[in-house]
Design a protein around this motif. Structure first.
Motif, short mmCIF file in Angstrom:
data_model
loop_
_atom_site.label_atom_id
_atom_site.label_comp_id
_atom_site.label_asym_id
_atom_site.label_seq_id
_atom_site.Cartn_x
_atom_site.Cartn_y
_atom_site.Cartn_z
N ALA A 111 -33.04 -4.61 6.74
CA ALA A 111 -33.25 -5.88 6.04
C ALA A 111 -34.50 -5.84 5.18
CB ALA A 111 -33.32 -7.03 7.03
N ALA A 112 -35.53 -5.15 5.65
CA ALA A 112 -36.77 -5.04 4.86
C ALA A 112 -36.48 -4.33 3.54
CB ALA A 112 -37.84 -4.29 5.65
N ALA A 113 -35.70 -3.26 3.59
CA ALA A 113 -35.33 -2.52 2.38
C ALA A 113 -34.41 -3.38 1.50
CB ALA A 113 -34.65 -1.21 2.75
N LYS A 114 -33.52 -4.12 2.17
CA LYS A 114 -32.57 -4.99 1.47
C LYS A 114 -33.32 -6.11 0.74
CE LYS A 114 -29.39 -6.15 4.39
NZ LYS A 114 -29.22 -7.56 4.76
N GLN A 115 -34.35 -6.65 1.38
CA GLN A 115 -35.16 -7.70 0.75
C GLN A 115 -35.78 -7.17 -0.55
OE1 GLN A 115 -35.26 -10.73 0.63
NE2 GLN A 115 -37.02 -11.68 1.60
N ALA A 116 -36.22 -5.90 -0.51
CA ALA A 116 -36.78 -5.27 -1.71
C ALA A 116 -35.72 -5.24 -2.81
CB ALA A 116 -37.26 -3.86 -1.39
N LEU A 118 -33.18 -7.10 -3.20
CA LEU A 118 -32.92 -8.45 -3.70
C LEU A 118 -33.97 -8.87 -4.73
CD1 LEU A 118 -31.91 -10.48 -0.50
CD2 LEU A 118 -30.45 -9.91 -2.43
N HIS A 119 -35.17 -8.31 -4.59
CA HIS A 119 -36.26 -8.60 -5.54
C HIS A 119 -36.25 -7.63 -6.72
CE1 HIS A 119 -38.76 -11.71 -3.47
NE2 HIS A 119 -38.09 -11.28 -2.42
N GLY A 120 -35.25 -6.76 -6.79
CA GLY A 120 -35.18 -5.82 -7.91
C GLY A 120 -36.07 -4.60 -7.73
N VAL A 121 -36.49 -4.34 -6.49
CA VAL A 121 -37.32 -3.16 -6.20
C VAL A 121 -36.50 -2.24 -5.30
CG1 VAL A 121 -39.47 -2.37 -5.12
CG2 VAL A 121 -39.42 -4.56 -6.32
N ARG A 122 -36.60 -0.95 -5.53
CA ARG A 122 -35.83 -0.02 -4.67
C ARG A 122 -36.29 -0.12 -3.23
NH1 ARG A 122 -35.57 6.02 -6.46
NH2 ARG A 122 -33.58 5.94 -5.37
N GLY A 123 -35.34 -0.05 -2.31
CA GLY A 123 -35.67 -0.10 -0.89
C GLY A 123 -35.01 1.05 -0.14
N ILE A 124 -35.80 1.71 0.71
CA ILE A 124 -35.24 2.80 1.52
C ILE A 124 -35.65 2.57 2.98
CG2 ILE A 124 -35.12 5.31 1.86
CD1 ILE A 124 -36.05 5.66 -1.04
N ALA A 125 -34.66 2.58 3.86
CA ALA A 125 -34.91 2.38 5.29
C ALA A 125 -34.80 3.71 6.03
CB ALA A 125 -33.89 1.39 5.85
N PHE A 126 -35.75 3.97 6.91
CA PHE A 126 -35.76 5.20 7.70
C PHE A 126 -35.65 4.85 9.19
CE2 PHE A 126 -37.99 6.36 3.83
CZ PHE A 126 -37.52 7.63 3.55
N SER A 127 -34.77 5.57 9.89
CA SER A 127 -34.60 5.36 11.33
C SER A 127 -34.37 6.69 12.00
CB SER A 127 -33.40 4.45 11.61
OG SER A 127 -33.49 3.24 10.90
N THR A 128 -34.75 6.75 13.28
CA THR A 128 -34.49 7.97 14.05
C THR A 128 -34.25 7.61 15.51
OG1 THR A 128 -35.29 10.22 14.48
CG2 THR A 128 -36.93 8.47 14.60
N PRO A 129 -33.30 8.29 16.16
CA PRO A 129 -33.10 8.01 17.59
C PRO A 129 -34.35 8.42 18.36
CG PRO A 129 -31.33 9.39 16.69
CD PRO A 129 -32.41 9.35 15.67
N VAL A 130 -34.71 7.62 19.35
CA VAL A 130 -35.91 7.92 20.14
C VAL A 130 -35.52 7.91 21.61
CG1 VAL A 130 -38.07 6.87 20.91
CG2 VAL A 130 -37.61 7.10 18.47
#
Ligand code: MN
Length: 270
Positions: A111-116, A118-130
């Motif tokens: 959602a944080a990347a998605k919010q970007a 929506l504002h016209g800024v590129r958004g990339i989300a990073f996740s890793t199993p822990v």
């Protein structure tokens, strides 16, 4: 390049520390992140009260400007973009846990990347199993860096979901897995005997080859380009054909549908 960093695990997460250090190789970094964990908050925003943004000194991150917000990941990114002119890129994570398949509907990291976006800024989300209480990012971050270096020239991708498995062996473009999951609610009792409920989310169908879940299971770093427009153009066309209502299939909308498929988006266009 101005890089805004946020997450949903909270500003003191080791995943955020690792991401800041990596991102600093690519540009000027600023952190705006939730003061406490906001996992599974999806894209909620705080509209019923004002928000505070407080300057924060982060352990292990001397010299970086960082702010904690008493709000959601989407709040943080909106405020970060509002308070810092000309943000070029928003990175979110690294989330402690994967964000794959239908799980991305609940994800605060994405959602944080998605919010970007929506504002016209590129958004990339990073996740890793822990799997441990003290996650080690030494194996993960070189892959995050490789993924970012690969994605940066592809300016037409406004929103990307990146998942990094342990002991990765390569980068792969993937689609979102959309198989059904079990959203079972498990009832229990609290220490005072009052009923409470655990929400469980787990996939109940096989992974589709080429999907994000497939990639991570096969130790590939999954890069999924996403879009903000959820309209199913094929089903819409079919519905209009089979059950004609008021005809609003204007040339404008048809053009938009075509453009969604092919558009060479300027990240600052909107
Ligand atoms: Mn999280």
């Amino acid at each position: 390049m101005r890089i805004l960093i946020s997450n949903d695990d909270g500003i003191y997460s080791p995943g955020l520390t690792a991401l800041v250090k990596m991102a600093a190789k690519f540009g000027e970094v600023r952190v705006v992140a939730p003061d406490v964990e906001q996992s599974s908050k999806s894209h909620s925003i705080t509209s019923s009260r004002p928000l505070t943004v407080r300057r924060t000194k982060l352990p292990q991150l001397d010299g970086f400007e960082a702010y904690r917000v008493d709000g959601t990941p989407a709040d943080c990114v909106a405020l970060g973009i509002f308070n810092w002119e000309k943000v070029d890129l928003v990175l979110s994570g690294v989330n402690l846990g994967p964000n794959l398949g239908n799980g991305i509907w609940h994800s605060g990291t994405l959602a944080a990347a998605k919010q970007a976006a929506l504002h016209g800024v590129r958004g990339i989300a990073f996740s890793t199993p822990v799997t441990t209480d003290e996650p080690d990012f030494t194996d993960v971050m070189p892959w995050a860096e490789k993924a970012l270096a690969t994605l940066l020239p592809h300016k037409q991708l406004p929103l990307i979901n990146v998942n990094i498995p342990p002991q990765a062996r390569g980068l792969a473009w993937t689609c979102q897995s959309f198989r059904h999951y079990d959203g079972a609610i498990i009832p229990g009792k609290d220490p005072l005997g009052r009923p409470h409920f655990w929400f469980s989310v787990r996939p109940i169908e096989e992974v589709e080859p080429g999907s994000d879940r497939w990639a991570v299971e096969n130790r590939y770093v999954s890069l999924t380009p996403l879009r903000l427009d959820l309209t199913d153009e094929k089903l819409l066309e079919e519905a209009e054909r089979k059950m004609p209502l008021i005809d609003c299939s204007s040339p404008g909308r048809k053009a938009r549908a075509a453009a969604t498929a092919t558009e060479d988006r300027d990240p600052h266009a909107s």
